[in-house]
Scaffold this active site. Sequence first.
Site, PDB file in Angstrom:
ATOM      1  N   CYS A   2     -32.530  21.936  35.098  1.00 19.36           N
ATOM      2  CA  CYS A   2     -32.279  21.446  33.752  1.00 19.36           C
ATOM      3  C   CYS A   2     -33.344  21.981  32.790  1.00 19.36           C
ATOM      4  CB  CYS A   2     -32.176  19.927  33.739  1.00 19.36           C
ATOM      5  SG  CYS A   2     -31.333  19.259  32.269  1.00 19.36           S
ATOM      6  N   HIS A   7     -28.449  18.304  38.359  1.00 14.46           N
ATOM      7  CA  HIS A   7     -29.353  17.428  39.092  1.00 14.46           C
ATOM      8  C   HIS A   7     -28.687  17.012  40.403  1.00 14.46           C
ATOM      9  CE1 HIS A   7     -32.110  16.937  35.720  1.00 14.46           C
ATOM     10  NE2 HIS A   7     -31.083  16.698  34.925  1.00 14.46           N
TER      11      HIS A   7
END
Length: 491
Positions: A335, A421
């Site tokens: 991310c 994630h």
Amino acid sequence: MAGLLIAGTTSDAGKSTVTAGLCRAFARRGVRVAPFKAQNMSNNSMVVRAADGTLGEIGRAQWIQARAARAIPEPAMNPVLLKPGSDIGTHAVVMGQPAGTVSSANWRADRAPWAAIAHEAFDDLSGRYDVVIAEGAGSPTEINLRDSDYVNMGLAQHASLPTVVVGDIDRGGVFAALYGTLALLDAADQALVTGFIINKFRGDASLLAPGLDSLEQLTRRRVYGVLPWHPQVWLDSEDTLDVPAASADAETATRRVAVIRLPRISNFTDVDALRLEPGLDVHFASSPAGLADADLVVIPGSRATVADLAWLRQRGLDRAIVRHADDGGAVLGICGGYQMLGALISDPAGVESPTQQVAGLGLLDVRTQFGADKTLSLCHGTALDAPVEGYEIHHGRVDVSDGEPFPGGVRQGRVIGTLWHGLFESDAFRAAFLRDVLGARPSDVSFADARERRLDLLADLVEKYLPVDDLLQLARDGAPDGLRAVPPARS
């Protein structure tokens, strides 16, 4: 309304742990139980699906508590989530959706409308579950904020919730903390506090007996029990206070993974599954020395990507990461960490930073631009010939110019970036990644099974050391009448 408020003397006292343990213990009895936290401050969050199919975001702790309760996680379980982006500004998520920024200067005014939303969410859950176990935030005796509180005693007053205060004996001064927490409340709030739990005790519990007896006599309230410290108690944490230093088997590990401990780190539980691999030492590093012998460097997510990139540069970690990659070491950015690995980060609207444009580390041929819209998604795919799942939470749109496709991102040699994630929770993918990227022999560990075993272990400890049936009856009956205030009560 049947429910409990689990409050604490401090942050990280054990509220989340006790709540999760009681959720599983009550669920074992066939009780339909839901966790709740009116307002959570955490950058560790999870994507969940509401009843209408809409995706939303809640604190990771409430997600794992729902798993403990064998309930489906939903936005109502954490109606207000605050994600700190700086020392004075916080991004707000309300009922799972972005809700602007809260400043410390306007704290009371900015959060005033959320009390009704949070209490409505609690009432909704109460109408659908037998018992709701609410976790407080920080301490209920933050008396400077009591007039606007809707998370601790404000919630308890709203729903007439009996309240149990947890204290962490590892911190020292637990008896003073428990007594002081009660004594600083006004008489109406004290009337809902029914007793105490001591957490993380090490040693012979009989040594505590005189102190427990005195606390009960002084407060006329029950000490419900003493939970021992246990090395295998592990939960998806909401707080960077719980970021571990290193794996337990660091000395015997054959591969080393260094995770950059960013100041505004988010979703640091992305590496939890790696920590279960017996051949890996997974440690958190905040200086170039921490990367010296790493086989893999992980740059995790960040709530403030540009600011944390500047922090990397201030510490010389940017140069250490580039040297590691140039020497053939593996690098994984997740991310915000993925965005840092690219050529350029743009934020023209100031979504995360007043800096409109900044150069990245230049290890991946990608460019990121932040926008006001947030991406929330639950992801499925295949990589390295293995099924993989994950989830996305981000404002940045990443444009890829070159490289080999990778789930949620791109790979260029041994440098990998992804917006997903939770990748390593997919066991087959984790095994394939370890073989392909690190040349390591993976174990047959099932992360999902390991999490369930930890939840059951926690519930076993709660069953052994706490009067679970009494606490369930307390949740159903409410606080008994006649609980006296203790001095120096506020009036």
